[in-house]
Structures are given as structure tokens and as C-alpha cells.
Design an enzyme around this catalytic site. Structure first.
Site, PDB file in Angstrom:
ATOM      1  N   ARG A 135      -7.475   5.703   1.496  1.00 30.17           N
ATOM      2  CA  ARG A 135      -7.396   4.834   2.666  1.00 30.17           C
ATOM      3  C   ARG A 135      -6.667   5.596   3.777  1.00 30.17           C
ATOM      4  O   ARG A 135      -5.496   5.963   3.604  1.00 30.17           O
ATOM      5  CB  ARG A 135      -6.642   3.538   2.315  1.00 30.17           C
ATOM      6  CG  ARG A 135      -6.445   2.668   3.518  1.00 30.17           C
ATOM      7  CD  ARG A 135      -5.752   1.329   3.261  1.00 30.17           C
ATOM      8  NE  ARG A 135      -5.551   0.737   4.578  1.00 30.17           N
ATOM      9  CZ  ARG A 135      -4.421   0.210   5.035  1.00 30.17           C
ATOM     10  NH1 ARG A 135      -3.373   0.099   4.254  1.00 30.17           N
ATOM     11  NH2 ARG A 135      -4.353  -0.244   6.265  1.00 30.17           N
ATOM     12  N   HIS A 179      -4.272   1.176  13.075  1.00 30.07           N
ATOM     13  CA  HIS A 179      -2.990   1.098  12.361  1.00 30.07           C
ATOM     14  C   HIS A 179      -1.870   1.344  13.389  1.00 30.07           C
ATOM     15  O   HIS A 179      -1.158   2.342  13.337  1.00 30.07           O
ATOM     16  CB  HIS A 179      -2.959   2.108  11.217  1.00 30.07           C
ATOM     17  CG  HIS A 179      -1.898   1.858  10.179  1.00 30.07           C
ATOM     18  ND1 HIS A 179      -2.194   1.692   8.841  1.00 30.07           N
ATOM     19  CD2 HIS A 179      -0.550   1.750  10.275  1.00 30.07           C
ATOM     20  CE1 HIS A 179      -1.061   1.509   8.154  1.00 30.07           C
ATOM     21  NE2 HIS A 179      -0.043   1.539   9.005  1.00 30.07           N
ATOM     22  N   GLU A 200      -2.138  -4.889   9.146  1.00 30.44           N
ATOM     23  CA  GLU A 200      -0.944  -5.701   9.367  1.00 30.44           C
ATOM     24  C   GLU A 200      -0.752  -6.105  10.823  1.00 30.44           C
ATOM     25  O   GLU A 200       0.225  -5.684  11.467  1.00 30.44           O
ATOM     26  CB  GLU A 200       0.295  -4.928   8.928  1.00 30.44           C
ATOM     27  CG  GLU A 200       0.293  -4.548   7.486  1.00 30.44           C
ATOM     28  CD  GLU A 200       1.618  -3.914   7.060  1.00 30.44           C
ATOM     29  OE1 GLU A 200       2.518  -3.791   7.894  1.00 30.44           O
ATOM     30  OE2 GLU A 200       1.743  -3.576   5.892  1.00 30.44           O
ATOM     31  N   ASN A 257      -1.256  -6.151   1.956  1.00 32.44           N
ATOM     32  CA  ASN A 257      -0.167  -5.183   1.810  1.00 32.44           C
ATOM     33  C   ASN A 257       1.053  -5.967   1.353  1.00 32.44           C
ATOM     34  O   ASN A 257       1.430  -6.952   1.987  1.00 32.44           O
ATOM     35  CB  ASN A 257       0.174  -4.509   3.139  1.00 32.44           C
ATOM     36  CG  ASN A 257      -0.893  -3.521   3.584  1.00 32.44           C
ATOM     37  OD1 ASN A 257      -1.883  -3.303   2.878  1.00 32.44           O
ATOM     38  ND2 ASN A 257      -0.692  -2.930   4.744  1.00 32.44           N
ATOM     39  N   TYR A 279       5.068  -5.545  -0.522  1.00 33.28           N
ATOM     40  CA  TYR A 279       6.126  -4.658  -1.004  1.00 33.28           C
ATOM     41  C   TYR A 279       7.273  -5.385  -1.687  1.00 33.28           C
ATOM     42  O   TYR A 279       7.908  -4.850  -2.572  1.00 33.28           O
ATOM     43  CB  TYR A 279       6.720  -3.857   0.165  1.00 33.28           C
ATOM     44  CG  TYR A 279       5.805  -2.817   0.752  1.00 33.28           C
ATOM     45  CD1 TYR A 279       4.865  -3.147   1.724  1.00 33.28           C
ATOM     46  CD2 TYR A 279       5.875  -1.486   0.334  1.00 33.28           C
ATOM     47  CE1 TYR A 279       4.029  -2.184   2.267  1.00 33.28           C
ATOM     48  CE2 TYR A 279       5.043  -0.514   0.877  1.00 33.28           C
ATOM     49  CZ  TYR A 279       4.121  -0.871   1.840  1.00 33.28           C
ATOM     50  OH  TYR A 279       3.290   0.076   2.368  1.00 33.28           O
ATOM     51  N   GLU A 330      -1.871  -1.809   0.242  1.00 26.83           N
ATOM     52  CA  GLU A 330      -0.628  -1.035   0.244  1.00 26.83           C
ATOM     53  C   GLU A 330       0.371  -1.667  -0.703  1.00 26.83           C
ATOM     54  O   GLU A 330       0.514  -2.897  -0.745  1.00 26.83           O
ATOM     55  CB  GLU A 330       0.060  -1.004   1.630  1.00 26.83           C
ATOM     56  CG  GLU A 330      -0.547  -0.070   2.619  1.00 26.83           C
ATOM     57  CD  GLU A 330       0.185  -0.092   3.965  1.00 26.83           C
ATOM     58  OE1 GLU A 330       1.408  -0.352   3.998  1.00 26.83           O
ATOM     59  OE2 GLU A 330      -0.488   0.139   4.981  1.00 26.83           O
TER      60      GLU A 330
HETATM   61  C1  PNW Z   1       3.691  -1.111   6.114  1.00 29.62           C
HETATM   62  N1  PNW Z   1       7.433  -6.256   5.107  1.00 29.62           N
HETATM   63  O1  PNW Z   1       4.539  -1.881   6.913  1.00 29.62           O
HETATM   64  C2  PNW Z   1       2.821  -0.244   7.015  1.00 29.62           C
HETATM   65  O2  PNW Z   1       1.454  -0.582   6.962  1.00 29.62           O
HETATM   66  C3  PNW Z   1       2.992   1.231   6.837  1.00 29.62           C
HETATM   67  O3  PNW Z   1       2.529   1.908   7.979  1.00 29.62           O
HETATM   68  C4  PNW Z   1       4.419   1.536   6.521  1.00 29.62           C
HETATM   69  O4  PNW Z   1       4.688   2.900   6.492  1.00 29.62           O
HETATM   70  C5  PNW Z   1       4.728   0.894   5.189  1.00 29.62           C
HETATM   71  O5  PNW Z   1       4.467  -0.479   5.184  1.00 29.62           O
HETATM   72  C6  PNW Z   1       6.177   1.087   4.756  1.00 29.62           C
HETATM   73  O6  PNW Z   1       7.034   0.462   5.665  1.00 29.62           O
HETATM   74  C7  PNW Z   1       5.274  -2.945   6.402  1.00 29.62           C
HETATM   75  O7  PNW Z   1       8.601  -6.422   5.439  1.00 29.62           O
HETATM   76  C8  PNW Z   1       6.594  -3.124   6.804  1.00 29.62           C
HETATM   77  O8  PNW Z   1       6.884  -7.078   4.361  1.00 29.62           O
HETATM   78  C9  PNW Z   1       7.318  -4.223   6.389  1.00 29.62           C
HETATM   79  C10 PNW Z   1       6.722  -5.148   5.551  1.00 29.62           C
HETATM   80  C11 PNW Z   1       5.400  -4.975   5.148  1.00 29.62           C
HETATM   81  C12 PNW Z   1       4.714  -3.880   5.568  1.00 29.62           C
END
Ligand code: PNW
Length: 479
Positions: free
Chosen positions: A84, A130, A175, A315, A317, A384
Site C-alpha cells: 500500500r 494521504h 484518514e 486504520n 492503532y 494500517e
Molecule cells: C496514521 N489515532 O495516522 C497515518 O495514516 C500515518 O500516515 C501515520 O504515520 C501513522 O498513522 C502513525 O501515526 C494516525 O490517534 C494517527 O487513532 C493517529 C491515529 C490514527 C492514525
């Protein structure tokens, strides 16, 4: 959950695919080479260098513009099914605007990268946007300006024409919540505006219409000959009710509706979540606005937007606790006060190098279950998932992160029957982590940013991920 008596429970289905991800501004570099135009991240890092930690910028980044063959070799070594990556709009259309000339060298770069992937048996999964808006479009107002729909549609059609013979999976936006809320509402991403409760809602409105338009362009003009699929990547954290009370459950549901639902509902169901419409309409009225701060889709627009997805992409995390809170100051205009939920993390959750990211593996299982239930069991791609540290080749924390999140994912698939078909690790390699610059590392490969060669080195977690991919299994014992 006791998995000891069943090995197959740890096994991903045969159709399941694994990938790794990056994004243009975070890895490409070559910010002004071969006719590329300026984007908002070039602009903010050059005009306001202290905006990013250590005054880092993406001028060179991982130098993937020149080293893409090395990147593909790494992907091949990992054994991923797909890669991706995202396209830099400014590299393809230096002026950004509808009707402006196409930069042939920009197209050539993406065709070369894509062909190199295909030659190595790796499927391309391509994000159109992006976060790197062309600067000339920002100077016309950027995403809160409804005119962006026309510019994005032109860009999308250009990309489908130029790359559509090679690419079968398109992601219109990555996002969008970060673009709109962080870029125009909270100022923590370029272009760093802070008009929350207004610009973030207008940005979203235009962006959703732009997505729908690109979807229809593909559907009507390209799908029958190219046979690809189109979707949007939406992010959320998992919101866990802070207690067993009804009110906290309501708060948690409201939070995910304001996050995933803000984008997911119009596209997958119909219109913005009712709780957003009701709350923002009411608060706007009490604040003396003549109309709601949340823009309205006409009935025609609602119908044009709904159903513009071929899969649901996530995505994810981390997680937050969500706690109900009393309505406070009505005069406060902003997304956070429109939402009005107390969000916090548990001190016992393992930390990463990113303050917003704690390790909460069960959150992934709950999130995909929520998506499946809310959106009527769609096909789901995890686009992600990953964790940051401060660097180093020996990265046991990342191995543990992947093991635990993948274990929860396999449970969601095998035990809960959720239709997840792809998993994407963020990231293939350490890269420019936006406001944190190069200080937070998410890669399966490390990159030496102090060397002009940008030397890549495999981390222990890359070996672990490779092993999962080749066995489709989380433990050695399964089959
Ligand atoms: C993503 N949250 O951002 C982005 O798509 C990437 O470009 C980035 O490098 C990666 O995560 C790591 O930060 C996020 O708080 C940032 O849930 C924050 C969140 C989710 C995605």
C-alpha cells in the site's frame, strides 16, 4: 480465551492477504525534482520549520523516489501479498487544479514503481490522497472550499487513466478525519488552521462529496474495462466504555459515531450519524448560528454518496476509555464540545514512542466487530496497524504488538465471523512521522537518516512478520 486445544484457531484463512504500507510525503523525498509541485507539507516545513520536531522535513525522507527498487526488494523479502503506497498529487499535477497539465515524469515514477511490484508478484494498493494537498489548492482555501471536489475529480480521473491498467485497488482518501480535524480544526497537521467546529465540518463535507464523485467516475468510466475496486480509508481508536453504566456505553458509541461514523455512515449507510446531526444542530442554534455548523447533504447528494464503497477500510492503532460527561459551557464552539465525551487512556496500557498510542490489542477485535455489526457485515481491510519506538534493529516490543493484535484479529475472523480479508502493517520502513519528524519509528525496516544513502536494515520484527505471512499462522505449532 483458551486456544490451547485448537491449532487451526490461530490460522488465517487461505484467502487472507498481508501487506505493508507507506505514504508519499513520508517516504519519497525528491520534493522538487522532475517537475513536482509544492504541497502543504513542503510549504509548512519550509516556511515554519519549527512546526515539526527537530525541524525535520520530508525533502529527502527515505529517498524512495530514487530507491524504490530497494523498497520492492524489501517487500519481496518480507513476502507480502501487496504494497500500500500513496501518490503525490503535486508530483502528478504540479499546479493541482482541474484542467492543469500532467507531469509525465511523475506518472513515469509511479508506473515504474507499480511495474516493479508486479514483476515481483506484489499487488499494488494505491492511496490517491494521504494528506499532501497541492499548495496552490490550499491557497484557494483547501478542503473547506467546495471547489475542491472539481479539482479532486480531475486528479482522480487522471490517475485512473494513467495507472488504471496496472492498479486494481484504489483508496480515495487516507484518514480524512486527520486532514479535516487536525489540519483545519486543531492545527496539529498542515495547513495548521484552528477553526474547529466549522472548518473541520466543511472540509469533511467537501471531502466526502469528492470521494463519491471519484467513486462514480471509476464506476462509470473505468470499472468495466479495468475491473478494480474503490474505497476510503477511515481511522478510529476503539472507544471502551469507562464503566458498565448505560451513560458510559452511550458516550462510547457517540465517540465512535463522531469518528468512524462521521465518514463511514454517509458512504456505507446514509447521511451523517443522527447523533452528530442532532447535537450540532442543537448546539449551533443555542449558540446563535442561523444554521447548523454541520453542513447538510441534499436528498440527491445523500443518494449519490451512499453505497460508494467496494470494501470498508480501517486504520486502527489504539484505544481510549469513554466516559459520559455533563453538558458544560454551551458557548464553546468546537468538535470536542460537540462530542462532549471524556476520553482517556489507562496508565496500565503499555506505552509506545507516540503519546497517543498505547498497546491495546483487544481493541482491534472490538473495532472490527463494531464495523461488522454497524455496517451489515461488509468485507473489511485493515489498511494500517503498527507501533512506534525510538529505533533499533532489535524490536521485541513491535514483535509483541504484531503478535497480540494479529491474534485478536484471527479471533475476530475465526470465532466471531467478521469478514476481514486483508491486514496491512504500518510501516514498511521508518519514515517522516508528520509533526514528530523522524523521532518516532514505525518501520519493519530501519532507515539511517544520517546517511545520504538512507541505508535500510531489516529489524527483528520483519522476520517475525515474514514468518506469519509464510505460515498464515501465529504460532509454530499450527499445522
Ligand atoms: C496514521 N489515532 O495516522 C497515518 O495514516 C500515518 O500516515 C501515520 O504515520 C501513522 O498513522 C502513525 O501515526 C494516525 O490517534 C494517527 O487513532 C493517529 C491515529 C490514527 C492514525
Amino acid at each position: 480465551l483458551d486456544k490451547s486445544n485448537s491449532t487451526s484457531k490461530n490460522k488465517f484463512p487461505d484467502y487472507f492477504k498481508f501487506g505493508a504500507a507507506t505514504a508519499s510525503y513520508q517516504v519519497e523525498g525528491a520534493w522538487n525534482e522532475d517537475g513536482k509541485g509544492e504541497n502543504i507539507w513542503d510549504h509548512i516545513t519550509h516556511t515554519n520549520p519549527t512546526y515539526v520536531e527537530n525541524e525535520d522535513n520530508g525533502d529527502v525522507a527515505c529517498d524512495s523516489y530514487h530507491k524504490y527498487k530497494e523498497d520492492v526488494a524489501m517487500l519481496k523479502d518480507l513476502g507480502v501479498d501487496y504494497y500500500r503506497f500513496s501518490l503525490s498529487w503535486s508530483r502528478i499535477l504540479p499546479y493541482g487544479v482541474a484542467g492543469s497539465p500532467v507531469n509525465k515524469l511523475g506518472i513515469e515514477y509511479y508506473r515504474n514503481l507499480t511495474q516493479e511490484l508486479l514483476d515481483n508478484g506484489i499487488e499494488p494498493m494505491v492511496t490517491l490522497f494521504h494528506w499532501d494537498t497541492p499548495e496552490p489548492l490550499q491557497e484557494l482555501g483547501g478542503w473547506p472550499n467546495p471547489e475542491m471536489e472539481e479539482h479532486y475529480a480531475y486528479y482522480a480521473r487522471t490517475v485512473f487513466e494513467q495507472l488504471g491498467d496496472l492498479v486494481k485497488i484504489w483508496l480515495t482518501f487516507n484518514e480524512p478525519k486527520q486532514t479535516c480535524l487536525e489540519g483545519y480544526g486543531k492545527g496539529v497537521k498542515a495547513p495548521a488552521f484552528t477553526t474547529t467546529g466549522m472548518a473541520d465540518y466543511k472540509c469533511t463535507h467537501t471531502l466526502i462529496k469528492s470521494h463519491a464523485k471519484a467513486y462514480h467516475i471509476y464506476d462509470e468510466e473505468f470499472k468495466s474495462k479495468q475491473g478494480g475496486r474503490v474505497g476510503m480509508v477511515i481511522d478510529t481508536v476503539w472507544f471502551e466504555p469507562a464503566s458498565g453504566s448505560e451513560k458510559d456505553a452511550e458516550a462510547a458509541e457517540r465517540a465512535i459515531q463522531f469518528t468512524y461514523g462521521w465518514y463511514g455512515n454517509p458512504i456505507i449507510l446514509e447521511n451523517y450519524p443522527q447523533v452528530m446531526i442532532d447535537r450540532i444542530d442543537e448546539r449551533s442554534k443555542q449558540q446563535g448560528f442561523a444554521q447548523s455548523r454541520l453542513p447538510k447533504f441534499s436528498e440527491e447528494e445523500v443518494n449519490y454518496i451512499k453505497g460508494t464503497y467496494d470494501f470498508v477500510a480501517l486504520n486502527m492503532y489504539t484505544a481510549n476509555y469513554a466516559e459520559w460527561k455533563e453538558e458544560t459551557d454551551i458557548s464553546d464552539v468546537g468538535y470536542d464540545s460537540d462530542l462532549n465525551v471524556h476520553l482517556f487512556m489507562d496508565d496500565s496500557w503499555e506505552e509506545s514512542a507516540s503519546s497517543w498510542l498505547r498497546v491495546v490489542p483487544w481493541g482491534l477485535r472490538k473495532t472490527v466487530n463494531w464495523l461488522s455489526k454497524t455496517y451489515n457485515n461488509p468485507e473489511i481491510f485493515i489498511t494500517e496497524n503498527g507501533v512506534s519506538d525510538r529505533g533499533g534493529i532489535d524490536d521485541p516490543q513491535r514483535i509483541n504488538f504484531y503478535r497480540e493484535y494479529l491474534s485478536n484479529l484471527v479471533d475476530a475472523i475465526v470465532e466471531d465471523g467478521v469478514n476481514v480479508t486483508r491486514y496491512t502493517a504500518w510501516s514498511l520502513m521508518d519514515n517522516f512521522e508528520w509533526g514528530s519528524g523522524y523521532s518516532e519509528k514505525f518501520g519493519l525496516y530501519s532507515v539511517d537518516f544520517s546517511s545520504p544513502e538512507r541505508t535500510r536494515t531489516k529489524k527483528a520484527s520483519a522476520d517475525y512478520y515474514s514468518q506469519v505471512i509464510s505460515t498464515r499462522c501465529l504460532v509454530d505449532s499450527c499445522e
